[in-house]
Design an enzyme around this catalytic site. Structure first.
Site, short mmCIF file in Angstrom:
data_model
loop_
_atom_site.label_atom_id
_atom_site.label_comp_id
_atom_site.label_asym_id
_atom_site.label_seq_id
_atom_site.Cartn_x
_atom_site.Cartn_y
_atom_site.Cartn_z
N ASP A 11 0.86 -1.17 0.00
CA ASP A 11 0.00 0.00 0.00
C ASP A 11 0.91 1.23 0.00
O ASP A 11 2.13 1.11 0.21
CB ASP A 11 -0.90 -0.05 1.24
CG ASP A 11 -1.73 1.20 1.42
OD1 ASP A 11 -2.43 1.60 0.47
OD2 ASP A 11 -1.67 1.81 2.51
N ASP A 13 -0.17 5.22 1.01
CA ASP A 13 -0.40 6.18 2.09
C ASP A 13 -0.47 5.48 3.44
O ASP A 13 -1.25 4.54 3.64
CB ASP A 13 -1.72 6.94 1.87
CG ASP A 13 -1.70 7.76 0.59
OD1 ASP A 13 -0.86 8.67 0.50
OD2 ASP A 13 -2.50 7.47 -0.32
N ASP A 173 -1.50 -0.87 6.00
CA ASP A 173 -1.63 -0.22 7.30
C ASP A 173 -3.06 -0.18 7.82
O ASP A 173 -3.29 0.39 8.89
CB ASP A 173 -1.11 1.22 7.21
CG ASP A 173 -2.04 2.11 6.39
OD1 ASP A 173 -2.37 1.72 5.25
OD2 ASP A 173 -2.43 3.18 6.88
#
Length: 226
Positions: A11, A13, A173
């Site tokens: 991922d 961001d 995250d």
């Protein structure tokens, strides 16, 4: 025949890069266009992670203001224009990212990105951060007909990278990343410093790390079980 190369799909961001300052700056810009007060960066953990349109929706919801789809599309265009002009004013890679990639690459791993940013925006950010050329592919919300948490986004990224789902690990995250990996039957490492309003361990990833220094060992332990 040799085994296919192992692949780590990241991922973006909140995983590879701390981007909250620039994303929230763009959000506050479009909120101001409708006379809404700015939101503090410390609210980013509960707002980010599903793409720009969702961020704007969540920003309006936080202010208790309704938002119709036509206005959303207009604000999204303005959001993108502002964000791309300020894409790396405050954004930076998390500590240890480059060293972790160097170690994994030395062990034969390749890399890809699967994000809910638009593909072009993701490529621009990673170029600004100096690592775009480290990834076989960078796929975004608009790359495929589906986006995370639909497993097709991750599986499509793996296919474009020339990887094999049986030799792949996802790193993210948020619940979105973990749910995507589970749906695709790909093991997942979660970082605990990204954008989520609940502890990431709550969503039961295969491993949780608190620094990129731990990534290579976490990924290696999962690939060894595939």
């Amino acid at each position: 025949m040799t085994d296919p190369f192992p692949l780590v799909v990241f991922d973006l961001d909140g995983t590879l890069a701390e981007t909250a300052g620039d994303l929230m700056g763009a959000l506050n810009h479009v909120l101001s266009l409708d006379g809404l007060p700015p939101l503090p960066v410390d609210q980013a953990r509960s707002l980010l992670g599903a793409g720009g349109r969702a961020l704007i929706r969540r920003g309006f919801a936080s202010a208790g203001r309704p938002l119709d789809e036509n206005r959303l599309e207009d604000l999204f265009r303005r959001f993108l224009a502002f964000y791309e002009d300020h894409i790396a004013d405050h954004s930076h890679l998390y500590p240890g990212v480059v060293a972790a990639m160097d170690r994994l690459e030395a062990d034969g791993f390749a890399f890809a990105v699967c994000t809910n940013k638009l593909e072009g925006t993701a490529k621009r950010l990673l170029a600004a951060l100096g690592v775009a050329d480290r990834f076989k592919v960078i796929c975004g919300q608009d790359t495929f007909a589906v986006s995370k948490p639909e497993p097709g986004a991750l599986l499509g990224t793996i296919a474009r990278a020339g990887g094999d789902p049986a030799r792949c690990v996802m790193v993210g995250d948020s619940r979105t990343d973990i749910d995507t990996a589970k749906a695709a039957r790909i093991p997942c490492v979660a970082v605990d410093f990204g954008y989520t309003d609940r502890p990431v361990a709550t969503f039961e990833p295969d491993r949780v790390i608190s620094h990129f220094d731990a990534l290579a060992d976490a990924v290696g332990s999962l690939v060894g079980t595939l």
